[in-house]
Design an enzyme around this catalytic site. Structure first.
Site, short mmCIF file in Angstrom:
data_model
loop_
_atom_site.label_atom_id
_atom_site.label_comp_id
_atom_site.label_asym_id
_atom_site.label_seq_id
_atom_site.Cartn_x
_atom_site.Cartn_y
_atom_site.Cartn_z
N ARG A 1 -10.63 -1.54 -6.63
CA ARG A 1 -10.49 -0.79 -5.38
C ARG A 1 -10.42 -1.75 -4.20
O ARG A 1 -11.35 -2.53 -3.96
CB ARG A 1 -11.67 0.19 -5.24
CG ARG A 1 -11.63 1.04 -3.99
CD ARG A 1 -12.78 2.06 -3.99
NE ARG A 1 -12.99 2.63 -2.67
CZ ARG A 1 -12.25 3.61 -2.15
NH1 ARG A 1 -11.27 4.14 -2.84
NH2 ARG A 1 -12.49 4.06 -0.94
N LYS A 2 -9.30 -1.70 -3.44
CA LYS A 2 -9.21 -2.53 -2.24
C LYS A 2 -10.37 -2.18 -1.32
O LYS A 2 -10.67 -1.00 -1.19
CB LYS A 2 -7.87 -2.29 -1.51
CG LYS A 2 -6.64 -2.71 -2.31
CD LYS A 2 -5.34 -2.33 -1.61
CE LYS A 2 -5.05 -0.86 -1.64
NZ LYS A 2 -3.76 -0.47 -1.05
N CYS B 1 -15.99 -0.94 -9.19
CA CYS B 1 -14.90 -1.50 -9.99
C CYS B 1 -14.39 -2.75 -9.28
O CYS B 1 -14.79 -3.04 -8.16
CB CYS B 1 -13.76 -0.48 -10.14
SG CYS B 1 -12.86 -0.16 -8.61
N ASP C 1 -2.66 18.78 7.94
CA ASP C 1 -2.72 20.24 7.95
C ASP C 1 -3.10 20.68 9.36
O ASP C 1 -4.24 20.56 9.78
CB ASP C 1 -3.77 20.73 6.94
CG ASP C 1 -3.76 22.25 6.83
OD1 ASP C 1 -3.55 22.92 7.87
OD2 ASP C 1 -3.96 22.76 5.73
N ASP D 1 0.86 -1.18 0.00
CA ASP D 1 0.00 0.00 0.00
C ASP D 1 0.91 1.24 0.00
O ASP D 1 2.08 1.16 0.34
CB ASP D 1 -0.88 -0.05 1.25
CG ASP D 1 -1.63 1.22 1.49
OD1 ASP D 1 -2.35 1.65 0.59
OD2 ASP D 1 -1.49 1.79 2.60
N ASP E 1 -0.14 5.00 0.99
CA ASP E 1 -0.33 5.99 2.07
C ASP E 1 -0.47 5.32 3.44
O ASP E 1 -1.32 4.46 3.63
CB ASP E 1 -1.58 6.84 1.77
CG ASP E 1 -1.46 7.50 0.40
OD1 ASP E 1 -0.54 8.32 0.23
OD2 ASP E 1 -2.27 7.18 -0.49
N THR F 1 -2.23 0.74 -4.89
CA THR F 1 -2.77 1.87 -4.12
C THR F 1 -4.12 2.34 -4.64
O THR F 1 -4.31 2.49 -5.85
CB THR F 1 -1.73 3.03 -4.12
OG1 THR F 1 -2.30 4.17 -3.46
CG2 THR F 1 -1.31 3.44 -5.51
N ASN F 2 -5.06 2.55 -3.72
CA ASN F 2 -6.32 3.23 -4.06
C ASN F 2 -6.06 4.73 -4.09
O ASN F 2 -5.55 5.28 -3.12
CB ASN F 2 -7.38 2.99 -2.97
CG ASN F 2 -7.92 1.58 -2.93
OD1 ASN F 2 -7.63 0.76 -3.79
ND2 ASN F 2 -8.72 1.29 -1.92
N CYS G 1 -5.81 2.05 -8.34
CA CYS G 1 -7.25 2.13 -8.59
C CYS G 1 -7.64 3.59 -8.52
O CYS G 1 -7.53 4.21 -7.47
CB CYS G 1 -8.05 1.34 -7.57
SG CYS G 1 -9.82 1.76 -7.68
MG MG Z 1 -2.99 3.13 3.50
ZN ZN Z 2 -10.83 0.59 -9.31
#
Ligand code: MG
Ligand code: ZN
Length: 203
Positions: free
Chosen positions: A119-120, A116, A20, A9, A11, A59-60, A98
């Site tokens: 997407r995990k 779809c 922020d 993965d 992030d 990664t999504n 994704c």
């Molecule tokens: Mg993550």
């Molecule tokens: Zn997807």
């Protein structure tokens, strides 16, 4: 002969989320300047690659579907991450993204909105990477920081590694999710997780 792979993965696993402090919000990096590789990540990747694992990213990235960031910014950031890792001596064999989101958001690209298979927690990216890279799925791992990463690993027939900081229970990604499959291994940082994976007896 099929190889063992580690699918990662992005992030919260390889790079930090962007906080922020003024607005009190957390977003994912969408500019190369925002890339902060997490402590232990480079070392963990080096050790895994050194043991013969092929490395790839899954990664999504629904930011364009939600109308938050242009797709080009996501692609630039992903490329910059792969470059950064290469400069640190870590080769990424493939990167799957994704770009979809089931509901999208205001200004989102309609072509990216809807269901779809990639997407995990769906396993589409993992199975495609395993096919393209000729991976032995049962001996390969999906490593992430979210329940969806663990679920995708299970659905793809892979082993699951979870990055979680056990000292911060309020942030535990498995909190309150009683139905989720447990990861095979969990550790607060990628280098520590890599050590656990590499300490396993080879079947
Ligand atoms: Mg993550
Ligand atoms: Zn997807």
């Amino acid at each position: 002969m099929a190889r063992r792979g580690i699918l990662l993965d992005r992030d919260g696993t390889l790079i930090d989320v962007v906080r922020d402090p003024e607005l009190g919000v957390v977003v994912t990096a969408f500019h190369p300047d925002q890339i902060r590789v997490l402590p232990g990540a480079i070392e963990g990747l080096r050790r895994l690659a050194g043991a013969g694992f092929l490395l790839a990213i899954a990664t999504n990235q629904p930011g364009a579907a939600k109308g938050q960031v242009p797709w080009g910014a996501i692609e630039r950031t992903n490329r910059a991450l792969v470059d950064r890792l290469r400069e640190a001596g870590v080769a990424i064999a493939a990167l799957a993204v994704c770009p979809h989101h089931p509901e999208g958001g205001p200004g989102g690209d309609p072509a990216l909105i809807g269901p779809c298979d990639c997407r995990k927690p769906k396993p589409g990216m993992l199975t495609a990477l395993a096919r393209d890279l000729d991976l032995d799925t049962a001996a390969s791992w999906m490593i992430g920081d979210a329940p969806s990463d663990v679920a995708a690993a299970r659905a793809a027939g892979m082993r699951a590694g979870l990055i979680m900081d056990g000292r911060r229970c309020e942030l535990c990604p498995l909190r309150g999710e009683a139905d989720l499959p447990c990861p095979d291994r969990a550790a607060p940082r990628l280098d520590l997780l890599a050590a656990e994976i590499l300490a396993e007896p080879r079947g």
